[in-house]
Design an enzyme around this catalytic site. Structure first.
Site: not given
Ligand code: NAD
Ligand code: TDX
Length: 335
Positions: A120-122, A147, A151
């Site tokens: 993910t971008d996060e 979260y 990741k």
């Protein structure tokens, strides 16, 4: 032609279920789905598809070891995925996202199996609203929430297993997805189903937060391109250049598309630690693999949203039974 045997983890969730459909449509894959069927997974998302389905946990080394050797490639979607849940209880995120990825990597190491990791971008943290930069493959990691920290950890494991053990991996970091089968706890389906259920859309904080929205089919086409033509050991950023629309504008567009006053929504409590802006530079993927998103720019996003609204309108049986419980949980935190 011989079909590639593909193990898809998390294939009963939102992006995974759309991916399985897309991959089957190519006629090039024979698919097994491994999914624990958590609250986010739904067997009905795969109804009628010609696949093998195994209900099981990616943290279960026995199940993973049984499945991996009979597959040519593992595509790893399975994860705990909702930031708000990770703020209430991070422990399932540690287990599924870190321990689960570890078990899969170990099996791929033993059997020299190709592994594609969906991320993910996060993991990169967030950007200021006026920052001209976008996230690139070499942007340093700076995750904000439990979260995104899990990741980021899983991405690090994947990179280490490639470098230290030679596991043939690729990683993709994609921006926020929308489309059919997305759980109604997430922003866009929550607002659509709020309107359909006679409730107001709910905006966190000021609504100036920006996400680089991408249609799930564009994401999955990129994953297929990486699997088929990507370079082993590489990371690819996936984004559709939609980082000019903030949450407030998304709610206004949904209201308009659903025939309502654009400003008819409620402000609710903000998310603690709320990331302000994500923006993706997907030029490597476009240049090397020739991938292009279909639902791009403001018109493309409106079209994608209109199709998604239609899907939720036509599939009330899919989401309505969960709606009350999801909203009751949000109400507990003033959201
Ligand atoms: P989702 O929550 O809709 O689905 C997750 C699926 O994983 C569910 O079917 C669930 O049952 C399964 N699962 C969870 N824990 C498991 C375990 N321990 N063992 C086996 N199965 C398990 O998620 P999604 O939105 O489809 O996201 C899929 C992947 O894409 C995730 O890795 C997520 O981090 C990544 N991602 C999501 C987005 C997005 O906008 N949704 C954007 C970028 C990346
Ligand atoms: O009711 C809401 N109102 C609101 O304003 C909800 C549920 C969210 N929001 C805001 C918070 C975010 O700024 O909308 C934005 C999107 O929220 P989410 O759908 O929860 O997504 P986000 O936290 O950005 O993370 C998503 O994209 C990256 C996915 O859930 C992750 O799995 C993915 O990794």
């Amino acid at each position: 032609m011989l079909e590639t045997r593909m193990l898809v983890t998390g294939g009963a969730g939102f992006i995974g279920a759309n991916f399985v459909r897309r991959a089957l449509d190519t006629g090039r894959y024979r698919i097994t789905v491994l999914d624990k069927l958590t609250y986010a997974g739904n067997r009905a998302n795969l109804a009628g598809l010609n696949i093998d389905f195994v209900q099981g946990d990616i943290c279960d080394a026995g199940i993973v070891e049984k499945l991996v050797p009979s597959h040519d490639v593992v595509v790893h979607f399975a994860a705990e995925t909702h930031n708000d849940n990770s703020l209430k209880d991070p422990s399932p995120f540690l287990r599924a996202n870190v321990e689960g990825t570890f078990q899969l990597l170990e099996a791929c190491r033993r059997h020299d199996t190709r592994f594609h990791h969906i991320s993910t971008d996060e993991v990169f943290g967030d950007l200021a609203l006026d920052d001209p930069q976008r996230f690139r493959e070499d942007t340093p990691y700076q995750p904000s929430s439990p979260y995104s920290a899990t990741k980021a950890s899983s991405d690090m494991l994947v990179r280490a297993w490639c470098r230290s053990f030679g596991v043939p991996v690729t990683i993709s970091n994609c921006s926020n997805n929308y489309g059919p089968y997305q759980h109604i706890e997430k922003f866009i389906p929550r607002q659509i189903t709020n309107v359909l259920a006679g409730l107001s859309p709910k905006l966190y904080g000021s609504g100036e937060h920006v996400r680089d929205w991408i249609h799930v089919d564009d994401h999955n086409d990129a994953v297929l391109a990486i699997l088929e033509r990507g370079r082993v050991g590489e990371t690819y950023i996936i984004g559709a250049d939609n980082d000019h629309v903030n949450n407030l504008q998304v709610i206004r567009i949904i209201n308009e598309l659903m025939g309502r006053d654009a400003n008819d929504f409620e402000h609710v409590a903000d998310r603690p630690g709320h990331d302000l802006r994500y923006a993706m530079d997907s030029s490597k993927l476009r240049r090397e693999l020739g991938w292009q998103p279909r639902f791009t720019d403001q018109n493309g996003m409106r079209e994608g949203l209109a199709q998604t609204i239609e899907w939720y309108r036509e599939h009330q049986n899919w989401w309505l039974p969960q709606k009350q419980a999801v909203e009751a949980k949000y109400a507990e935190s003033g959201q």
